[in-house]
Design a protein around this motif. Structure first.
Motif, PDB file in Angstrom:
ATOM      1  N   ALA A  77       2.810  -8.774   7.837  1.00 36.62           N
ATOM      2  CA  ALA A  77       2.242  -9.751   6.905  1.00 36.62           C
ATOM      3  C   ALA A  77       2.649  -9.396   5.480  1.00 36.62           C
ATOM      4  CB  ALA A  77       0.723  -9.762   7.017  1.00 36.62           C
ATOM      5  N   PRO A  78       3.001 -10.386   4.652  1.00 33.23           N
ATOM      6  CA  PRO A  78       3.359 -10.088   3.260  1.00 33.23           C
ATOM      7  C   PRO A  78       2.271  -9.320   2.519  1.00 33.23           C
ATOM      8  CG  PRO A  78       3.909 -12.358   3.799  1.00 33.23           C
ATOM      9  CD  PRO A  78       3.131 -11.811   4.966  1.00 33.23           C
ATOM     10  N   GLU A  79       1.001  -9.627   2.843  1.00 35.75           N
ATOM     11  CA  GLU A  79      -0.085  -8.901   2.178  1.00 35.75           C
ATOM     12  C   GLU A  79      -0.079  -7.414   2.565  1.00 35.75           C
ATOM     13  OE1 GLU A  79      -2.048 -12.932   3.416  1.00 35.75           O
ATOM     14  OE2 GLU A  79      -0.424 -11.616   4.125  1.00 35.75           O
ATOM     15  N   GLY A  80       0.330  -7.121   3.806  1.00 37.10           N
ATOM     16  CA  GLY A  80       0.414  -5.734   4.239  1.00 37.10           C
ATOM     17  C   GLY A  80       1.494  -4.978   3.493  1.00 37.10           C
ATOM     18  N   ILE A  81       2.645  -5.616   3.297  1.00 37.53           N
ATOM     19  CA  ILE A  81       3.720  -4.993   2.523  1.00 37.53           C
ATOM     20  C   ILE A  81       3.264  -4.775   1.082  1.00 37.53           C
ATOM     21  CG2 ILE A  81       6.028  -5.359   1.572  1.00 37.53           C
ATOM     22  CD1 ILE A  81       6.102  -4.583   4.470  1.00 37.53           C
ATOM     23  N   ALA A  82       2.504  -5.718   0.545  1.00 37.28           N
ATOM     24  CA  ALA A  82       2.004  -5.570  -0.834  1.00 37.28           C
ATOM     25  C   ALA A  82       1.072  -4.362  -0.936  1.00 37.28           C
ATOM     26  CB  ALA A  82       1.295  -6.852  -1.268  1.00 37.28           C
ATOM     27  N   VAL A  83       0.222  -4.162   0.075  1.00 34.30           N
ATOM     28  CA  VAL A  83      -0.662  -2.982   0.078  1.00 34.30           C
ATOM     29  C   VAL A  83       0.173  -1.711   0.131  1.00 34.30           C
ATOM     30  CG1 VAL A  83      -2.383  -1.705   1.409  1.00 34.30           C
ATOM     31  CG2 VAL A  83      -2.626  -4.175   1.091  1.00 34.30           C
ATOM     32  N   LEU A  84       1.186  -1.697   0.999  1.00 33.04           N
ATOM     33  CA  LEU A  84       2.045  -0.520   1.107  1.00 33.04           C
ATOM     34  C   LEU A  84       2.740  -0.230  -0.214  1.00 33.04           C
ATOM     35  CD1 LEU A  84       3.454   1.698   2.765  1.00 33.04           C
ATOM     36  CD2 LEU A  84       5.120  -0.031   3.493  1.00 33.04           C
TER      37      LEU A  84
END
Length: 402
Positions: A75-82
Motif C-alpha cells: 500500500a502507498p501508505e505503508g511505503i510512506a510509513v517506511l
C-alpha cells in the motif's frame, strides 16, 4: 554499566526467514534498536519448527532484541510509513532478491534523498551483479554451488550438505560485520555505503586451505570425511567405548600423541616419517592408533591426551553439547521468559564483552505489537495511527493486517 556498543543505532529491518534476521539479531544483541518490519501475517518462520503456546522456538531464536511492526508495504501508505522511519535511521537491512527495493520505489537515489546518512545492508544468494543475480537462493543450493558441499563426505558417500543452514548464517554474520564497519567509516567522515553479503560468496570465503590448494594446483580436493585432507594422523579414533576426536595439527603434537599411545617409534617407520608419507599410508596408521586406544576408555584417553597437550574431545550429541558444563559456564544456553507463553530456550551470546555483557533486552516480539508505539514516538498522532490500522496498513498486535 556502560552502554552497549551499538546503543543509539537505529535499524529498520525488512529481512525475513534466516540470513537477514540473523544479521539484524546480531546488531540488536550489540545494542541497536532493531525495528522488524513484517508483511501482513508476519515472517513465515513464525509458523515453523517447534511451537509452544503458539510461539515458534525457531523464530524466537533469531528475532530476540527486536521490536515488530506489521506493515503492508504493497500500500502507498505503508511505503510512506517506511520512508518516515528511514528518515532518521542509521541502517536498513534487507534480504530480498536484487532489484526488489527498486521495484518498491526505494531506489538508491531516493533513499539518499530520504536520508543521505543511511547505510543499506543487503543479504542475497549470489550477489547483485553477474549472471546468477536474479536466481532464487536457498542454503542447500548455495552449499552446492559454492564448492562447499563437494568437499564434504567421502568418495563413497558423494557430496554431503552440512546440517545447519551454514550459508545463511555465514552471510548474515558477514552482513553484520559489514554494517558495523560501514558505521565506523561513516563516523570517521566517510560516505554512507551500501553493504552486501551473499550466501554463495560468503561460503566460498570459508573454504580456507581447500581453496588455496585448488588455486595452486588446479585440482579438486578429495573428500576425506572425518580425516583431515592435509594432516595425518587427525580425525576420529576408536577407544574401547566410543570415538574420540583428535587434532594433532603440528609435528610436535603428533609426537606427543603417538608417545602417549606408546607409538612414538612409528615416526622412524619409513611409512610414517613425514606428514606426506603418513597421508599416503593413513589407513595403516589409523589402524595402529585404534588398536592402541582400544586399551582405554574415552574419558581416560581424553584426560591423558589433554594433559599431554594434544587437542581432543568426545563426539557429543547436540543435547549433550547443550548441557555440557563448559557451555553452562559460558552462559551459552538461555531461558528467556515470553509473557503469556512461558520461557524459550535459545543459544546465548558467543561474543563476550568485559564491561558491557550482552543480554536479552527484548524477548521475541509478538507480530506487530510495537507498531503503534514506534509510530507514536516518531511523531504520528493517535488519529493517524488509528487510520492506518483501520485501512489495513498497520497492525496493532491484536488484529491481522489486510
Amino acid at each position: 554499566m556502560s552502554a552497549l556498543p551499538l546503543s543509539g543505532v537505529k535499524v529498520i529491518d525488512l529481512t525475513r526467514i534466516l540470513s537477514g534476521p540473523f544479521c539484524s539479531m546480531i546488531l540488536g544483541d550489540l545494542g541497536a534498536d532493531v525495528i522488524k518490519i513484517e508483511a501482513p501475517g508476519g515472517d513465515s518462520v513464525r509458523k515453523q519448527g517447534h511451537m509452544v503456546e503458539g510461539l515458534s522456538w525457531y523464530f524466537a531464536g533469531f528475532n530476540r532484541n527486536k521490536r515488530s511492526m506489521e506493515l503492508n508495504l504493497r500500500a502507498p501508505e505503508g511505503i510512506a510509513v517506511l520512508e518516515h522511519l528511514l528518515a532518521d535511521a542509521d541502517i536498513l537491512t534487507e534480504n530480498f532478491r536484487p532489484g526488489t527495493l527498486e521495484k518498491m520505489g526505494l531506489t538508491e537515489a531516493h533513499l539518499e534523498q530520504i536520508n543521505p546518512d543511511l547505510i543499506v545492508v543487503s543479504v542475497n544468494g549470489y550477489g547483485s551483479t553477474g549472471p546468477y543475480a536474479d536466481r532464487p537462493a536457498f542454503d542447500f543450493i548455495a552449499q552446492a554451488m559454492s564448492g562447499y558441499m563437494a568437499t564434504n563426505g567421502t568418495p563413497e558417500t558423494g557430496p554431503l550438505r552440512t546440517a545447519p543452514p551454514i550459508t545463511d548464517l555465514v552471510a548474515g554474520l558477514y552482513a553484520a560485520l559489514g554494517a558495523v564497519a560501514a558505521l565506523r567509516g561513516r563516523e570517521q567522515g566517510g560516505p554512507a555505503q551500501r553493504v552486501e553479503a551473499s550466501m554463495m560468496m560468503s561460503m566460498m570465503s570459508m573454504l580456507a586451505y581447500l581453496s588455496s590448494n585448488a588455486l595452486a594446483t588446479g585440482r579438486d580436493p578429495v573428500p576425506t570425511g572425518n580425516d583431515h585432507p592435509i594432516a595425518s594422523p587427525y580425525g576420529l579414533f576408536r577407544a574401547s567405548d566410543g570415538d574420540i576426536a583428535v587434532a594433532p595439527s603440528t609435528e610436535v603434537i603428533v609426537r606427543r600423541f603417538l608417545a602417549e599411545l606408546g607409538l612414538e617409534h612409528l615416526l622412524s617407520d619409513p611409512r610414517f616419517e613425514t606428514n606426506a608419507l603418513r597421508l599416503n599410508n593413513r589407513v595403516a596408521l589409523n589402524a595402529l592408533i585404534d588398536a592402541a586406544l582400544a586399551d582405554g576408555t574415552q574419558d581416560d584417553w581424553i584426560a591423558r591426551l589433554n594433559r599431554a597437550g594434544v587437542p581432543c574431545g568426545r563426539v557429543q550429541s547436540l543435547t549433550e553439547a547443550l548441557t555440557d558444563p563448559q557451555v553452562a559456564a559460558q552462559d551459552m544456553v538461555l531461558r528467556v521468559p515470553h509473557p503469556g507463553r512461558g520461557s524459550v530456550g535459545m543459544t546465548g551470546f558467543p561474543i563476550k564483552f568485559s564491561q558491557t555483557p550482552l543480554g536479552v533486552r527484548h524477548p521475541t516480539p509478538e507480530l506487530g505489537a510495537q507498531g503503534p508505539e514506534i509510530l507514536r514516538a516518531t511523531g504520528y498522532s493517535e488519529a493517524q495511527i488509528a487510520t492506518l490500522i483501520a485501512r489495513g496498513v498497520l497492525g496493532n498486535g491484536n488484529e491481522p493486517v489486510g
